[in-house]
Design an enzyme around this catalytic site. Structure first.
Site, PDB file in Angstrom:
ATOM      1  N   HIS A  75     -35.365  49.051  13.215  1.00  0.00           N
ATOM      2  CA  HIS A  75     -35.660  47.934  13.563  1.00  0.00           C
ATOM      3  C   HIS A  75     -34.680  47.404  14.230  1.00  0.00           C
ATOM      4  O   HIS A  75     -35.489  46.381  14.759  1.00  0.00           O
ATOM      5  CB  HIS A  75     -36.992  47.586  13.844  1.00  0.00           C
ATOM      6  CG  HIS A  75     -38.184  48.236  13.800  1.00  0.00           C
ATOM      7  ND1 HIS A  75     -38.947  49.116  13.941  1.00  0.00           N
ATOM      8  CD2 HIS A  75     -38.877  48.660  11.988  1.00  0.00           C
ATOM      9  CE1 HIS A  75     -39.874  49.576  13.842  1.00  0.00           C
ATOM     10  NE2 HIS A  75     -39.875  49.174  12.785  1.00  0.00           N
ATOM     11  N   GLU A 116     -46.440  50.704   4.176  1.00  0.00           N
ATOM     12  CA  GLU A 116     -47.299  50.541   5.138  1.00  0.00           C
ATOM     13  C   GLU A 116     -48.154  51.309   5.842  1.00  0.00           C
ATOM     14  O   GLU A 116     -48.274  51.390   7.592  1.00  0.00           O
ATOM     15  CB  GLU A 116     -46.062  50.183   5.654  1.00  0.00           C
ATOM     16  CG  GLU A 116     -44.898  51.493   5.639  1.00  0.00           C
ATOM     17  CD  GLU A 116     -43.661  51.197   6.728  1.00  0.00           C
ATOM     18  OE1 GLU A 116     -43.743  49.960   7.058  1.00  0.00           O
ATOM     19  OE2 GLU A 116     -42.584  51.348   7.158  1.00  0.00           O
ATOM     20  N   ASP A 138     -47.333  46.435  10.343  1.00  0.00           N
ATOM     21  CA  ASP A 138     -47.539  48.283  10.097  1.00  0.00           C
ATOM     22  C   ASP A 138     -48.318  48.761   9.122  1.00  0.00           C
ATOM     23  O   ASP A 138     -50.042  50.135   9.983  1.00  0.00           O
ATOM     24  CB  ASP A 138     -46.505  49.205   9.585  1.00  0.00           C
ATOM     25  CG  ASP A 138     -45.546  49.826  10.740  1.00  0.00           C
ATOM     26  OD1 ASP A 138     -45.502  49.829  11.652  1.00  0.00           O
ATOM     27  OD2 ASP A 138     -43.992  49.765  10.545  1.00  0.00           O
TER      28      ASP A 138
END
Length: 260
Positions: free
Chosen positions: A45, A148, A174
Site C-alpha cells: 500500500h 485478513e 481487511d
C-alpha cells in the site's frame, strides 16, 4: 550476518515494530533510531519500488533494527527479489489457505525446502557470501502470513501448521471488510472472528501478531494482554501527521494565551 530475530520470535519474546510507507531513507533512518525491534517496508500500500526498498533495508539494518518487507502479493518472484535485496523476512498479504502459506514459505527458502531461485545480489554479498547466506536463510529467514479475510480465520489451524510459518499478522481493516463492515471493529461478527483467531493462536507455535494502526498505547497494551507478541504499532505517516497537527495546534494556541 543478521540478528537472531527469528530465534527471538520463536522463543516467545514480544517484539514491537512499525510500518514504513514513505519511500525515504531519511524517514527510515529516523524510524530505525526510535528503538523498535523491527520495521516493515510496505510495498503493498505504498509507491515504494524495489530500488528504494533495498536502500531502506540497508538503512534500517545499519541501525541494528530488523528489516522486513510486506510484499504486494504472494508471488514468488516478488518475494525472491526483496529477500535478495537483504530483507530478513517477508510479511505476505491475504494468505487464506495452507497451500498459499506453503507457497510463501517455498518462495523464501532454497531447495530442498523451497523453490527460490539462486541469485547473487546484496543478500549474498554480490557473489562473495552465498554459502554463508544459504545457511542463514535456512535457519533465520522469517515468514509472516497475514490473516485478513474470514476465509483465513476459518483455515487458520491448517495455515499455522505449515512448517516455516513463523507467525501471523491480523490485518484488522481487511478482516472487517471481508465481513462487510470495514473498520467496524466493535461489530459482533468482527469480534467473534478475532476471538476465534486468539483461541487458535493460543495453541500454536507461530507468533500471533496484530497491527495497531492508530498509535494508541492503551490499544497496544490491550492486544499484548490478549497474547499478541508480534506487534506492529502505527506507521510513519501517522506519526508524522500526528506530530505535525499537535505542533500546529500548539503554535496557534500557545500555553497561557487567552482564548476569550
Amino acid at each position: 550476518m543478521k540478528s537472531s530475530f527469528r530465534s527471538r520470535l520463536c522463543a516467545g519474546e514480544t517484539l514491537t515494530g512499525s510500518w514504513l510507507t514513505i519511500g525515504s531513507t531519511t524517514t527510515a533512518e529516523i524510524m530505525a533510531s526510535a528503538d523498535f525491534d523491527w520495521l516493515t517496508i510496505d510495498m503493498e500500500h505504498s509507491a515504494i519500488g524495489l530500488g528504494m526498498a533495498q536502500e531502506m533495508i540497508r538503512t534500517v539494518e545499519a541501525r541494528g533494527v530488523t528489516p522486513l518487507v510486506r510484499v504486494g502479493h504472494n508471488q514468488p518472484n516478488l518475494i525472491k527479489r526483496v529477500m535478495d535485496a537483504g530483507a530478513t523476512g517477508v510479511i505476505v498479504p491475504m494468505v487464506n489457505t495452507a497451500e498459499e502459506a506453503e507457497q510463501a514459505v517455498q518462495s523464501v527458502k532454497y531447495p530442498p525446502r523451497g523453490f527460490r531461485g539462486v541469485g547473487l545480489a546484496r543478500a549474498q554479498q554480490y557473489g562473495f557470501g552465498f554459502e554463508e547466506y544459504q545457511q542463514w536463510n535456512h535457519d533465520n529467514s522469517v515468514v509472516i502470513v497475514q490473516v485478513e479475510h474470514i476465509e483465513a480465520v476459518n483455515n487458520l489451524e491448517s495455515i499455522l501448521a505449515v512448517d516455516g510459518v513463523d507467525g501471523f499478522m491480523v490485518g484488522p481493516y481487511d478482516l472487517s471488510g471481508s465481513l462487510g463492515m470495514p473498520g467496524n471493529f466493535s461489530h459482533p461478527d468482527v469480534k467473534a472472528a478475532l476471538e476465534r483467531v486468539e483461541a487458535i493462536a493460543a495453541g500454536s507455535r507461530a507468533a500471533p501478531g496484530f497491527h495497531v494502526v492508530q498509535p494508541d498505547p492503551d490499544a497496544l497494551e490491550a492486544k499484548r494482554a490478549k497474547g499478541y507478541r508480534f506487534l506492529a504499532y502505527g506507521l510513519d505517516s501517522l506519526f508524522l501527521g500526528a506530530g505535525a497537527r499537535k505542533a500546529a495546534t500548539e503554535a496557534r494556541n500557545p500555553a497561557g494565551q487567552s482564548r476569550g
